[in-house]
Motif scaffolding. Structure first.
Motif, PDB file in Angstrom:
ATOM      1  N   LEU A  58       0.847  -1.195   0.000  1.00 24.23           N
ATOM      2  CA  LEU A  58       0.000   0.000   0.000  1.00 24.23           C
ATOM      3  C   LEU A  58       0.881   1.242   0.000  1.00 24.23           C
ATOM      4  O   LEU A  58       0.825   2.051   0.926  1.00 24.23           O
ATOM      5  CB  LEU A  58      -0.919   0.005   1.215  1.00 24.23           C
ATOM      6  CG  LEU A  58      -2.048  -1.008   1.198  1.00 24.23           C
ATOM      7  CD1 LEU A  58      -2.734  -1.057   2.544  1.00 24.23           C
ATOM      8  CD2 LEU A  58      -3.051  -0.673   0.102  1.00 24.23           C
ATOM      9  N   SER A 106      -9.450  10.963   7.445  1.00 19.65           N
ATOM     10  CA  SER A 106      -9.218  10.967   6.007  1.00 19.65           C
ATOM     11  C   SER A 106      -9.334   9.571   5.401  1.00 19.65           C
ATOM     12  O   SER A 106      -9.418   9.434   4.190  1.00 19.65           O
ATOM     13  CB  SER A 106      -7.855  11.586   5.682  1.00 19.65           C
ATOM     14  OG  SER A 106      -6.837  10.866   6.327  1.00 19.65           O
ATOM     15  N   ALA A 107      -9.366   8.541   6.255  1.00 22.92           N
ATOM     16  CA  ALA A 107      -9.460   7.178   5.712  1.00 22.92           C
ATOM     17  C   ALA A 107     -10.879   6.848   5.268  1.00 22.92           C
ATOM     18  O   ALA A 107     -11.073   6.088   4.330  1.00 22.92           O
ATOM     19  CB  ALA A 107      -8.991   6.162   6.752  1.00 22.92           C
ATOM     20  N   ASP A 109     -14.354   7.497   3.445  1.00 22.29           N
ATOM     21  CA  ASP A 109     -14.857   8.308   2.341  1.00 22.29           C
ATOM     22  C   ASP A 109     -16.010   9.177   2.855  1.00 22.29           C
ATOM     23  O   ASP A 109     -16.997   8.653   3.358  1.00 22.29           O
ATOM     24  CB  ASP A 109     -15.342   7.389   1.217  1.00 22.29           C
ATOM     25  CG  ASP A 109     -15.751   8.163  -0.025  1.00 22.29           C
ATOM     26  OD1 ASP A 109     -16.185   9.329   0.117  1.00 22.29           O
ATOM     27  OD2 ASP A 109     -15.639   7.620  -1.130  1.00 22.29           O
TER      28      ASP A 109
ATOM     29  N   ASP B 234      -6.356   9.551   1.052  1.00 22.26           N
ATOM     30  CA  ASP B 234      -6.247   8.464   2.010  1.00 22.26           C
ATOM     31  C   ASP B 234      -7.398   7.465   1.879  1.00 22.26           C
ATOM     32  O   ASP B 234      -7.212   6.271   2.053  1.00 22.26           O
ATOM     33  CB  ASP B 234      -6.229   9.069   3.428  1.00 22.26           C
ATOM     34  CG  ASP B 234      -5.215   8.379   4.318  1.00 22.26           C
ATOM     35  OD1 ASP B 234      -4.257   7.801   3.771  1.00 22.26           O
ATOM     36  OD2 ASP B 234      -5.380   8.414   5.545  1.00 22.26           O
ATOM     37  N   TYR B 235      -8.607   7.967   1.569  1.00 22.08           N
ATOM     38  CA  TYR B 235      -9.728   7.028   1.546  1.00 22.08           C
ATOM     39  C   TYR B 235      -9.657   6.059   0.367  1.00 22.08           C
ATOM     40  O   TYR B 235     -10.214   4.969   0.433  1.00 22.08           O
ATOM     41  CB  TYR B 235     -11.095   7.733   1.607  1.00 22.08           C
ATOM     42  CG  TYR B 235     -11.327   8.825   0.602  1.00 22.08           C
ATOM     43  CD1 TYR B 235     -11.191  10.153   0.947  1.00 22.08           C
ATOM     44  CD2 TYR B 235     -11.689   8.527  -0.697  1.00 22.08           C
ATOM     45  CE1 TYR B 235     -11.403  11.166   0.037  1.00 22.08           C
ATOM     46  CE2 TYR B 235     -11.908   9.525  -1.620  1.00 22.08           C
ATOM     47  CZ  TYR B 235     -11.768  10.838  -1.248  1.00 22.08           C
ATOM     48  OH  TYR B 235     -11.972  11.831  -2.169  1.00 22.08           O
ATOM     49  N   LEU B 237      -6.668   4.901  -0.737  1.00 25.31           N
ATOM     50  CA  LEU B 237      -5.679   3.941  -0.249  1.00 25.31           C
ATOM     51  C   LEU B 237      -6.333   2.985   0.747  1.00 25.31           C
ATOM     52  O   LEU B 237      -6.093   1.774   0.730  1.00 25.31           O
ATOM     53  CB  LEU B 237      -4.512   4.687   0.419  1.00 25.31           C
ATOM     54  CG  LEU B 237      -3.273   3.833   0.688  1.00 25.31           C
ATOM     55  CD1 LEU B 237      -2.631   3.406  -0.615  1.00 25.31           C
ATOM     56  CD2 LEU B 237      -2.272   4.579   1.552  1.00 25.31           C
ATOM     57  N   TYR B 238      -7.193   3.548   1.590  1.00 26.99           N
ATOM     58  CA  TYR B 238      -7.880   2.722   2.582  1.00 26.99           C
ATOM     59  C   TYR B 238      -8.854   1.758   1.896  1.00 26.99           C
ATOM     60  O   TYR B 238      -9.035   0.622   2.349  1.00 26.99           O
ATOM     61  CB  TYR B 238      -8.611   3.623   3.585  1.00 26.99           C
ATOM     62  CG  TYR B 238      -9.267   2.865   4.709  1.00 26.99           C
ATOM     63  CD1 TYR B 238      -8.518   2.043   5.545  1.00 26.99           C
ATOM     64  CD2 TYR B 238     -10.632   2.970   4.935  1.00 26.99           C
ATOM     65  CE1 TYR B 238      -9.123   1.337   6.574  1.00 26.99           C
ATOM     66  CE2 TYR B 238     -11.239   2.274   5.969  1.00 26.99           C
ATOM     67  CZ  TYR B 238     -10.481   1.459   6.782  1.00 26.99           C
ATOM     68  OH  TYR B 238     -11.082   0.769   7.796  1.00 26.99           O
ATOM     69  N   HIS B 240      -8.301   0.395  -0.961  1.00 23.26           N
ATOM     70  CA  HIS B 240      -7.412  -0.700  -1.377  1.00 23.26           C
ATOM     71  C   HIS B 240      -7.043  -1.567  -0.184  1.00 23.26           C
ATOM     72  O   HIS B 240      -6.986  -2.790  -0.285  1.00 23.26           O
ATOM     73  CB  HIS B 240      -6.140  -0.142  -2.005  1.00 23.26           C
ATOM     74  CG  HIS B 240      -6.334   0.369  -3.398  1.00 23.26           C
ATOM     75  ND1 HIS B 240      -6.719  -0.440  -4.441  1.00 23.26           N
ATOM     76  CD2 HIS B 240      -6.211   1.614  -3.922  1.00 23.26           C
ATOM     77  CE1 HIS B 240      -6.826   0.282  -5.547  1.00 23.26           C
ATOM     78  NE2 HIS B 240      -6.526   1.539  -5.257  1.00 23.26           N
ATOM     79  N   ALA B 241      -6.790  -0.909   0.955  1.00 23.31           N
ATOM     80  CA  ALA B 241      -6.386  -1.653   2.143  1.00 23.31           C
ATOM     81  C   ALA B 241      -7.494  -2.601   2.598  1.00 23.31           C
ATOM     82  O   ALA B 241      -7.228  -3.622   3.218  1.00 23.31           O
ATOM     83  CB  ALA B 241      -6.031  -0.695   3.274  1.00 23.31           C
ATOM     84  N   HIS B 252     -15.830   4.952  -5.528  1.00 18.70           N
ATOM     85  CA  HIS B 252     -15.425   5.985  -4.571  1.00 18.70           C
ATOM     86  C   HIS B 252     -14.724   7.137  -5.291  1.00 18.70           C
ATOM     87  O   HIS B 252     -14.984   8.310  -5.020  1.00 18.70           O
ATOM     88  CB  HIS B 252     -14.476   5.395  -3.518  1.00 18.70           C
ATOM     89  CG  HIS B 252     -15.166   4.557  -2.487  1.00 18.70           C
ATOM     90  ND1 HIS B 252     -15.791   5.090  -1.395  1.00 18.70           N
ATOM     91  CD2 HIS B 252     -15.338   3.220  -2.390  1.00 18.70           C
ATOM     92  CE1 HIS B 252     -16.319   4.109  -0.662  1.00 18.70           C
ATOM     93  NE2 HIS B 252     -16.054   2.961  -1.248  1.00 18.70           N
TER      94      HIS B 252
END
Ligand SMILES: Nc1ncnc2c1ncn2[C@@H]1O[C@H](COP(=O)(O)OP(=O)(O)OP(=O)(O)O)[C@@H](O)[C@H]1O
Ligand code: SF4
Ligand SMILES: [Mg+2]
Lengths: 329, 335
Positions: A58, A106-107, A109, B234-235, B237-238, B240-241, B252
């Motif tokens: 990641l 920020s993680a 959406d 970040d969202y 990437l998250y 994907h995480a 998204h």
């Protein structure tokens, strides 16, 4: 205890910025054992987050994983996550290896509800009816101590407090019952009572489901309370790794000693009372030799010239420092 | 999501703020006209050779001998009630405006359509192929579009397609026998009038395309930058995480890119609805831009005020639409 589920070997992650190449993670090796809490500690910018995310690739642009292996055990077979095709890796992310991201605000959406984002995580890995997934999401929110989960599931991220968002992210990370959970500063946004409850929850999950946790934090108190083994990071390298008692009672690396000695109150965060003189080195042009030497009170000539080798001082205790050269196993 | 009651109250609140905006715009336009050192009565009566009694009569008719505020009030009252005739063309100016508007609106819709179908895919491709030859090509196209003067490209196209190839016509505006949607192309198709469709296309396609040519590169760049912003968030990437499959990650990304991109398109469209002065003039299309220039040349004060007023109104309404759109898509926004 000592059967590993993850073996990271010589991991290097560089960021190719306009200012130069940021060597954020530069030759990191460690193992994570079954059902343990593996603590990753170090001051801000030392590469904890990048290390923990690189395990499942990641790494956003302009970052690149330069070298290394991340061997993950699936049914007694080892797969190198750094070489796995994208679609196979996707099936591991979010199900077998999950993340509590550092910044929950920020993680998540902003355009989707908390419940939706957990349901999505369920459906990505399971053939479940969406309605069933929704009740599972609510159940999970209840488990991460969210009051009135039925209502909260329909809330948008901006309607939730920082601590609540953190718990939503924690919920998404446990809903698929992972084997390895990466918790990046899982308690920074929550108050002390919730923090204690979160720790309790993580310990429960670890024992109940038999999962391992990589706990990334600044917080020595959290490490003392939760971790079984600890890796201390400094400027993109792991300078010392040992079980938690050894780290607190017989730290060998001068940097680790600095960290331990300055913790009168283990519930305080490291950031606030940082004791070691000097600042974090520039990762574009790191100091030659041992990266810690400009701040080390015991630095010798060789420290400035050559990087110290990793020395296994005793079973499970490794340190990268010239002071212990020749005293290895 | 928005509640309807909230929306109603919001609309009323916004409508009230319209009033000072509209007064401001018209007042400014009228002030400029008022202090322009020329005698409108003489101009409308026929210029230097006009007979003095006719000039006087015109002056009386349009209250030009009265003080500033009385004049302004006179113009505004009649413009808003739709009962004022152009002192130059002697037509009702609202009717004239509407005749121009339907032409301009047709061009604007076509131009926006071309801009979107060229700009959005190119922008997405440029974002996905960041810093490659494709990305640079899009950047170059945007630059060319921005910096090409529209009269130049319009004349080049006229020369090629009219003078050399004779594919297009430059007089009149063919319209279908009945107006259904107001969009000539669609109406012609609905009515099955394909020879008229052909005439419409050869008359309107080129000016629309020129307008699109000027702006699609800019839109592509905007889409690219928005996409890159969203994709590096970040969202994503998250997402994907969490191991979301690619189409869910795209959902998204696209939803988050949608708001800023739609905003830009709406404002572009509002700008086009105000008339493309240069393109309409070169192609002799009697749209709003063309008529606007005529009105200015003739010192046709009522028309000038009306056209300015409508342009202002479009911009204000567009920003209202954008606000409502935001409130629908983005849960963080409450009206
Ligand atoms: N996207 C990026 N572009 C450039 N450099 C980056 C990027 N992400 C991280 N870095 C660099 O990598 C280094 C390590 O960052 P990382 O986020 O892993 O630190 P950390 O130990 O998690 O710090 P913190 O405790 O503040 O979270 C930092 O010096 C940072 O500047
Ligand atoms: S290697 Fe040298 S400079 Fe580095 S920590 Fe050890 S003593 Fe200090
Ligand atoms: Mg971090």
């Amino acid at each position: 205890m000592s059967d590993p589920i993850l073996k990271v070997e010589d991991l290097r992650v560089y960021f190719y910025t306009y200012a130069g190449v940021v060597k954020a993670v530069d030759g990191v090796s460690f193992e994570v054992y079954n059902k343990e809490v593996f603590g990753l500690i170090g001051e801000t910018g030392c590469g904890k987050t990048v290390t923990s995310r690189a395990i499942t690739r990641l790494i956003p642009d302009p970052g690149r994983i330069e070298s290394g292996r991340a061997l993950f055990r699936i049914n007694s077979r080892w797969v190198d996550l750094l070489k796995l095709p994208e679609d196979e890796l996707r099936k591991i992310r979010g199900s077998m290896i999950t993340y509590v991201f550092q910044d929950p605000t920020s993680a998540l959406d902003p355009l989707y509800t908390a419940g939706y984002q957990i349901v999505e995580t369920i459906l990505a890995h399971n053939k479940t009816h969406p309605r069933e997934a929704w009740s599972k999401a609510i159940e999970t929110l209840r488990r991460v101590l969210i009051p009135e989960p039925e209502i909260r599931a329909r809330s948008y991220p901006h309607e939730l407090s920082g601590g609540m968002k953190q718990r939503v992210v924690a919920g998404a990370s446990i809903v698929n019952e992972p084997r390895l959970l990466v918790a990046d500063e899982p308690t920074t946004n929550v108050d002390v009572t919730i923090q204690a409850q979160m720790i309790e929850l993580l310990s429960q999950l670890k024992n109940l489901k038999g999962m391992s946790i990589i706990l990334v934090t600044h917080n020595m108190g959290l490490i003392a309370e939760m971790a079984d083994r600890v890796a201390v990071m400094y400027a993109g390298k792991i300078v010392e790794i040992a079980d938690v008692n050894t780290i607190f009672e017989e730290p060998l690396h001068p940097y680790t000693q600095g960290l331990i000695n300055c913790v009168p109150d283990p519930t305080k965060e490291l950031k606030e009372l940082y004791p070691i003189a000097g600042t974090v080195p520039d990762l574009i042009n790191p100091p030659s030799g041992c990266r810690f030497w400009p701040r080390c009170s015991r630095a010798m000539d060789i420290c400035k010239r050559e990087a110290p080798p990793g020395i296994n001082v005793s079973e499970g205790h490794r340190v990268e420092c010239w002071l212990y050269a020749g005293s290895g196993l | 999501m928005i509640q309807l009651a909230g929306l109603g109250r919001y609309l009323v609140r916004r409508a009230i703020t319209f009033i000072p905006t509209i007064i401001g715009i018209t007042l400014l336009t009228f002030t400029i006209a008022f202090y322009t050192p020329a005698d409108p009565a003489r101009a409308w009566a026929g210029g230097q050779k006009a007979r003095p009694e006719v000039v006087e009569q015109v002056r009386k008719m349009y209250h030009l001998d009265e003080p500033f505020w009385t004049q302004y009030y006179f113009f505004m009252r009649h413009i808003l009630s739709g009962s004022i005739y152009s002192p130059v063309t002697h037509n009702n100016i609202i009717v004239e405006w509407m005749q121009g508007f339907i032409v301009t609106a047709n061009i604007a819709v076509l131009a926006t359509f071309f801009t979107i179908i060229l700009g959005i895919p190119l922008g997405i491709i440029a974002a996905l192929r960041k810093d490659t030859a494709i990305d640079n090509a899009v950047r170059l196209l945007a630059l060319i579009g921005y910096s090409t003067p529209s009269f130049w490209i319009a004349y080049i196209f006229v020369w090629i397609f009219y003078d050399v190839l004779r594919w297009i016509t430059l007089v009149g505006v063919p319209i279908p026998s009945r107006i259904i949607t107001g969009l000539f192309v669609i109406d012609a198709i609905i009515l099955g009038e394909f020879n008229i469709l052909d005439a419409i296309v050869s008359r309107l396609l080129l000016p629309s395309f020129i307008l699109a040519f000027i702006s699609f590169g800019g839109l592509a760049r905007y889409v690219r930058n928005t996409m890159l912003d969203v994709l590096s968030s970040d969202y994503i990437l998250y997402a994907h995480a969490r191991g979301l499959p690619p189409f869910r990650v795209w959902k998204h990304a696209l939803k988050n890119s949608l708001i800023p991109v739609v905003t830009v398109i709406l404002f572009m469209f509002a700008g086009l609805l105000s008339g493309a002065i240069i393109t309409e003039t070169v192609f002799q299309l009697p749209g709003i831009g063309y008529k606007y220039v005529l009105a200015i040349n003739n010192f046709d004060i009522p028309s000038i005020i009306l056209y300015t007023l409508m342009t202002g109104l479009f911009i204000v309404i567009t920003s209202l639409l954008v606000d409502i759109l935001y409130a629908i898509i983005d849960p963080r926004i409450r009206l």
